[in-house]
Motif scaffolding. Structure first.
Motif, PDB file in Angstrom:
ATOM      1  N   GLU A  63       8.574  11.991  19.391  1.00 13.60           N
ATOM      2  CA  GLU A  63       9.298  11.159  20.014  1.00 13.60           C
ATOM      3  C   GLU A  63       8.744   9.701  20.037  1.00 13.60           C
ATOM      4  O   GLU A  63       9.475   8.671  20.064  1.00 13.60           O
ATOM      5  N   ALA A  64       7.463   9.595  19.738  1.00 17.42           N
ATOM      6  CA  ALA A  64       7.062   7.984  19.395  1.00 17.42           C
ATOM      7  C   ALA A  64       7.590   7.473  18.346  1.00 17.42           C
ATOM      8  O   ALA A  64       7.532   6.225  17.854  1.00 17.42           O
ATOM      9  N   LEU A  65       8.406   8.121  17.297  1.00 22.80           N
ATOM     10  CA  LEU A  65       8.965   7.474  16.155  1.00 22.80           C
ATOM     11  C   LEU A  65      10.144   6.736  16.539  1.00 22.80           C
ATOM     12  O   LEU A  65      11.192   5.889  15.922  1.00 22.80           O
ATOM     13  N   ALA A  66      10.596   6.792  17.909  1.00 22.81           N
ATOM     14  CA  ALA A  66      11.862   5.998  18.622  1.00 22.81           C
ATOM     15  C   ALA A  66      11.830   4.715  18.169  1.00 22.81           C
ATOM     16  O   ALA A  66      10.927   4.214  18.369  1.00 22.81           O
ATOM     17  N   GLY A  67      12.910   4.210  17.513  1.00 22.66           N
ATOM     18  CA  GLY A  67      12.784   2.640  17.301  1.00 22.66           C
ATOM     19  C   GLY A  67      12.228   2.424  15.729  1.00 22.66           C
ATOM     20  O   GLY A  67      12.071   1.076  15.388  1.00 22.66           O
ATOM     21  N   ALA A  68      11.844   3.443  15.111  1.00 22.49           N
ATOM     22  CA  ALA A  68      11.201   2.993  13.665  1.00 22.49           C
ATOM     23  C   ALA A  68      12.023   2.567  12.670  1.00 22.49           C
ATOM     24  O   ALA A  68      13.162   3.160  12.716  1.00 22.49           O
ATOM     25  N   ASP A  69      11.714   1.645  11.985  1.00 24.86           N
ATOM     26  CA  ASP A  69      12.601   1.159  11.056  1.00 24.86           C
ATOM     27  C   ASP A  69      12.400   2.039   9.805  1.00 24.86           C
ATOM     28  O   ASP A  69      13.283   2.119   9.000  1.00 24.86           O
ATOM     29  N   VAL A  70      11.194   2.105   9.349  1.00 25.87           N
ATOM     30  CA  VAL A  70      10.717   2.838   8.087  1.00 25.87           C
ATOM     31  C   VAL A  70       9.949   3.997   8.918  1.00 25.87           C
ATOM     32  O   VAL A  70       9.022   4.005   9.523  1.00 25.87           O
ATOM     33  N   VAL A  71      10.180   5.330   8.198  1.00 27.44           N
ATOM     34  CA  VAL A  71       9.284   6.419   8.223  1.00 27.44           C
ATOM     35  C   VAL A  71       8.894   6.992   7.080  1.00 27.44           C
ATOM     36  O   VAL A  71       9.545   7.219   6.122  1.00 27.44           O
ATOM     37  N   ILE A  72       7.437   6.909   6.935  1.00 29.50           N
ATOM     38  CA  ILE A  72       6.840   7.299   5.716  1.00 29.50           C
ATOM     39  C   ILE A  72       6.570   8.996   5.671  1.00 29.50           C
ATOM     40  O   ILE A  72       6.060   9.047   6.825  1.00 29.50           O
ATOM     41  N   LEU A  73       6.968   9.645   5.113  1.00 31.74           N
ATOM     42  CA  LEU A  73       6.904  11.085   4.974  1.00 31.74           C
ATOM     43  C   LEU A  73       5.818  11.574   4.143  1.00 31.74           C
ATOM     44  O   LEU A  73       5.827  11.690   2.904  1.00 31.74           O
ATOM     45  N   ALA A  74       4.642  11.831   4.584  1.00 33.37           N
ATOM     46  CA  ALA A  74       3.340  12.175   3.816  1.00 33.37           C
ATOM     47  C   ALA A  74       2.805  13.398   4.338  1.00 33.37           C
ATOM     48  O   ALA A  74       1.674  13.954   4.045  1.00 33.37           O
ATOM     49  N   ALA A  75       3.668  14.334   5.028  1.00 34.39           N
ATOM     50  CA  ALA A  75       2.905  15.626   5.497  1.00 34.39           C
ATOM     51  C   ALA A  75       3.292  16.757   4.317  1.00 34.39           C
ATOM     52  O   ALA A  75       4.235  16.690   3.303  1.00 34.39           O
ATOM     53  N   GLY A  76       2.542  17.621   4.219  1.00 38.17           N
ATOM     54  CA  GLY A  76       2.665  18.626   3.148  1.00 38.17           C
ATOM     55  C   GLY A  76       1.684  19.686   3.380  1.00 38.17           C
ATOM     56  O   GLY A  76       0.565  19.525   4.197  1.00 38.17           O
ATOM     57  N   VAL A  77       1.780  20.703   2.532  1.00 40.08           N
ATOM     58  CA  VAL A  77       0.806  21.909   2.635  1.00 40.08           C
ATOM     59  C   VAL A  77       0.078  22.156   1.327  1.00 40.08           C
ATOM     60  O   VAL A  77       0.823  21.757   0.325  1.00 40.08           O
ATOM     61  N   PRO A  81      -4.200  29.826  -3.103  1.00 38.49           N
ATOM     62  CA  PRO A  81      -4.773  30.321  -4.378  1.00 38.49           C
ATOM     63  C   PRO A  81      -3.912  31.449  -4.849  1.00 38.49           C
ATOM     64  O   PRO A  81      -3.267  32.175  -3.986  1.00 38.49           O
ATOM     65  N   GLY A  82      -3.693  31.241  -6.092  1.00 34.75           N
ATOM     66  CA  GLY A  82      -2.729  32.139  -6.879  1.00 34.75           C
ATOM     67  C   GLY A  82      -0.945  31.811  -6.507  1.00 34.75           C
ATOM     68  O   GLY A  82      -0.174  32.639  -7.082  1.00 34.75           O
ATOM     69  N   GLU A  83      -0.840  30.789  -5.654  1.00 32.79           N
ATOM     70  CA  GLU A  83       0.472  30.394  -5.383  1.00 32.79           C
ATOM     71  C   GLU A  83       1.220  29.797  -6.630  1.00 32.79           C
ATOM     72  O   GLU A  83       0.689  28.945  -7.197  1.00 32.79           O
ATOM     73  N   SER A  84       2.389  30.212  -7.069  1.00 37.07           N
ATOM     74  CA  SER A  84       3.096  29.219  -7.958  1.00 37.07           C
ATOM     75  C   SER A  84       3.722  27.841  -7.542  1.00 37.07           C
ATOM     76  O   SER A  84       3.565  27.685  -6.242  1.00 37.07           O
ATOM     77  N   ARG A  85       3.899  27.078  -8.212  1.00 44.75           N
ATOM     78  CA  ARG A  85       4.321  25.651  -8.100  1.00 44.75           C
ATOM     79  C   ARG A  85       5.666  25.715  -7.290  1.00 44.75           C
ATOM     80  O   ARG A  85       5.966  24.892  -6.374  1.00 44.75           O
ATOM     81  N   LEU A  86       6.569  26.795  -7.684  1.00 43.39           N
ATOM     82  CA  LEU A  86       7.936  26.744  -7.107  1.00 43.39           C
ATOM     83  C   LEU A  86       7.752  27.453  -5.597  1.00 43.39           C
ATOM     84  O   LEU A  86       8.345  26.730  -4.721  1.00 43.39           O
ATOM     85  N   ALA A  87       6.828  28.366  -5.421  1.00 43.00           N
ATOM     86  CA  ALA A  87       6.466  28.903  -3.986  1.00 43.00           C
ATOM     87  C   ALA A  87       5.731  27.839  -3.234  1.00 43.00           C
ATOM     88  O   ALA A  87       6.336  27.697  -2.071  1.00 43.00           O
ATOM     89  N   LEU A  88       5.069  26.877  -3.639  1.00 46.52           N
ATOM     90  CA  LEU A  88       4.465  25.930  -2.992  1.00 46.52           C
ATOM     91  C   LEU A  88       5.695  25.030  -2.513  1.00 46.52           C
ATOM     92  O   LEU A  88       5.696  24.310  -1.307  1.00 46.52           O
ATOM     93  N   LEU A  89       6.418  24.617  -3.624  1.00 48.86           N
ATOM     94  CA  LEU A  89       7.558  23.678  -3.199  1.00 48.86           C
ATOM     95  C   LEU A  89       8.431  24.141  -2.144  1.00 48.86           C
ATOM     96  O   LEU A  89       8.910  23.561  -1.290  1.00 48.86           O
ATOM     97  N   GLU A  90       8.702  25.536  -2.189  1.00 46.92           N
ATOM     98  CA  GLU A  90       9.659  26.254  -1.388  1.00 46.92           C
ATOM     99  C   GLU A  90       9.021  26.066   0.178  1.00 46.92           C
ATOM    100  O   GLU A  90       9.792  25.849   0.879  1.00 46.92           O
ATOM    101  N   ARG A  91       7.704  26.136   0.211  1.00 50.82           N
ATOM    102  CA  ARG A  91       6.966  26.090   1.418  1.00 50.82           C
ATOM    103  C   ARG A  91       7.090  24.421   1.902  1.00 50.82           C
ATOM    104  O   ARG A  91       7.366  24.424   3.082  1.00 50.82           O
ATOM    105  N   ASN A  92       7.043  23.547   1.064  1.00 47.00           N
ATOM    106  CA  ASN A  92       7.123  22.276   1.621  1.00 47.00           C
ATOM    107  C   ASN A  92       8.539  21.936   1.914  1.00 47.00           C
ATOM    108  O   ASN A  92       8.791  21.293   2.866  1.00 47.00           O
ATOM    109  N   ALA A  93       9.384  22.445   1.345  1.00 44.88           N
ATOM    110  CA  ALA A  93      10.867  22.105   1.542  1.00 44.88           C
ATOM    111  C   ALA A  93      11.189  22.702   3.151  1.00 44.88           C
ATOM    112  O   ALA A  93      11.692  22.072   3.718  1.00 44.88           O
ATOM    113  N   ALA A  94      10.175  23.921   3.214  1.00 45.33           N
ATOM    114  CA  ALA A  94      10.778  24.444   4.605  1.00 45.33           C
ATOM    115  C   ALA A  94       9.902  23.584   5.644  1.00 45.33           C
ATOM    116  O   ALA A  94      10.616  23.544   6.736  1.00 45.33           O
ATOM    117  N   VAL A  95       8.742  23.113   5.337  1.00 42.17           N
ATOM    118  CA  VAL A  95       8.228  22.173   6.225  1.00 42.17           C
ATOM    119  C   VAL A  95       8.746  21.026   6.643  1.00 42.17           C
ATOM    120  O   VAL A  95       9.231  20.489   7.674  1.00 42.17           O
TER     121      VAL A  95
END
Ligand code: ADP
Length: 310
Positions: A63-77, A81-95
């Motif tokens: 809610e503190a983002l109200a009025g933001a002109d720009v939002v930088i998205l730097a969240a990620g997981v 170990p053993g996870e494929s790149r695509l599986a990681l991507l699917e998880r980040n896309a879900a986030v």
């Protein structure tokens, strides 16, 4: 200008710090799923403010983002170990499904600047989820690779990186393309200046610089576990160009309707940045090898987007 940063980890906090030092934002809000981390980073950055410019730095919920002109998205997981790149991507896309919805509940028609890797695909994910005007959702792309390219060429010639003009194109990653053929020093072709200075760009020099640009992140991650200062400064520079409505040319990732026969693909090309986000794209002149490499990079990114159903 109010700038939100979602994800107060290595990259998000470095962006906040660079924004505070440069004064590119007047208000910075850090949001993280760890409220304690967001608060600690905000306080630490706020303590730099008395040495820099007048910037308000705080942590908060979405809610503190109200009025933001720009939002930088730097969240990620991180990769498990053993996870494929695509599986990681699917998880980040879900986030991002939750993150983008929460951002857009708070901020009205913001510019979304994606920094989460793999940045091209995450830019595509964000553009699809957000449904904002095309130029308002873009990624940091190869802005940092371009900076590394200019630094290494400048070092070889004994010149300032600010006087080198050239771009890294395509994917921010292994398939990226260094735009050697169009690189200029001032207004002169690179090869001509290199000859005048007695610092020819031989095949060896070129290979060394190419490797230095392409492998930089791997080397830094080996030494310190992450890259953050370079990209943090790059993100602050992009915000500055938006805030001043500069029309600055930067290599940034944007969903591109068509490139070399590849449709609807997010990748970096020289883009013009101003108050509304990306205003236009400047298609560079490339030689045959560079066109082939850029086409391969675009196809690879398109295949990944296909795998994610984008
Ligand atoms: P990087 O090096 O890419 O910055 P980090 O792991 O240091 O990676 O930072 C990523 C940040 O994203 C972490 O602080 C993490 O808590 C945050 N994060 C992950 N998922 C979410 C989410 N759903 N909402 C907000 N922040 C998130």
């Amino acid at each position: 200008m109010k700038v939100g940063i979602v994800g107060a980890g290595m990259v998000g906090s470095a962006a906040g710090y660079a924004l505070a030092l440069t004064g590119a934002a007047s208000r910075i809000v850090l949001v993280d799923r760890s409220e304690a981390l967001a608060l600690a980073q905000a306080q630490d950055i706020a303590h730099a403010v008395p040495f820099a410019s007048a910037v308000a730095v705080e942590a908060g919920g979405y809610e503190a983002l109200a009025g933001a002109d720009v939002v930088i998205l730097a969240a990620g997981v991180g990769q498990k170990p053993g996870e494929s790149r695509l599986a990681l991507l699917e998880r980040n896309a879900a986030v991002f499904e939750d993150v983008i919805a929460a951002v857009l509940r708070a901020a009205v028609d913001p510019i979304l600047l994606v920094a989460t890797n793999p940045v091209d695909v995450m830019t595509h994910v964000t553009a699809k989820l957000a449904g904002l005007a095309p130029g308002r959702v873009f990624g940091s792309g190869t802005i940092l690779d371009t900076a590394r390219f200019r630094s290494l060429v400048a070092h070889h010639l004994g010149l300032a990186p600010q006087s080198i003009h050239g771009y890294v194109l395509g994917e921010h990653g292994d398939s990226e393309v260094l735009g050697w053929s169009g690189a200029r020093v001032g207004s002169e072709p690179l090869a001509s200046v290199a000859a005048q200075l007695g610092c020819a760009i031989t095949a060896d020099v070129r290979a060394r610089i190419d490797d230095g640009v392409r492998r930089a992140a791997y080397r830094i991650i080996e030494g310190k576990g992450a890259t953050n200062y370079g990209i943090g400064a790059g993100l602050a520079r992009i915000v500055q160009a938006i805030g001043r409505d500069e029309g600055a040319v930067m290599s940034l990732s944007l969903v591109t309707p068509e490139l070399a026969g590849v449709q609807n693909v997010a990748l970096s090309l020289p883009r013009v940045v101003g108050a509304q986000g990306i205003r236009s794209t400047l298609m560079p002149t490339l030689d045959a090898d560079e066109i082939a490499a850029l086409t391969a990079s675009a196809r690879m990114l398109r295949d990944t987007s296909d795998a994610l159903g984008l």
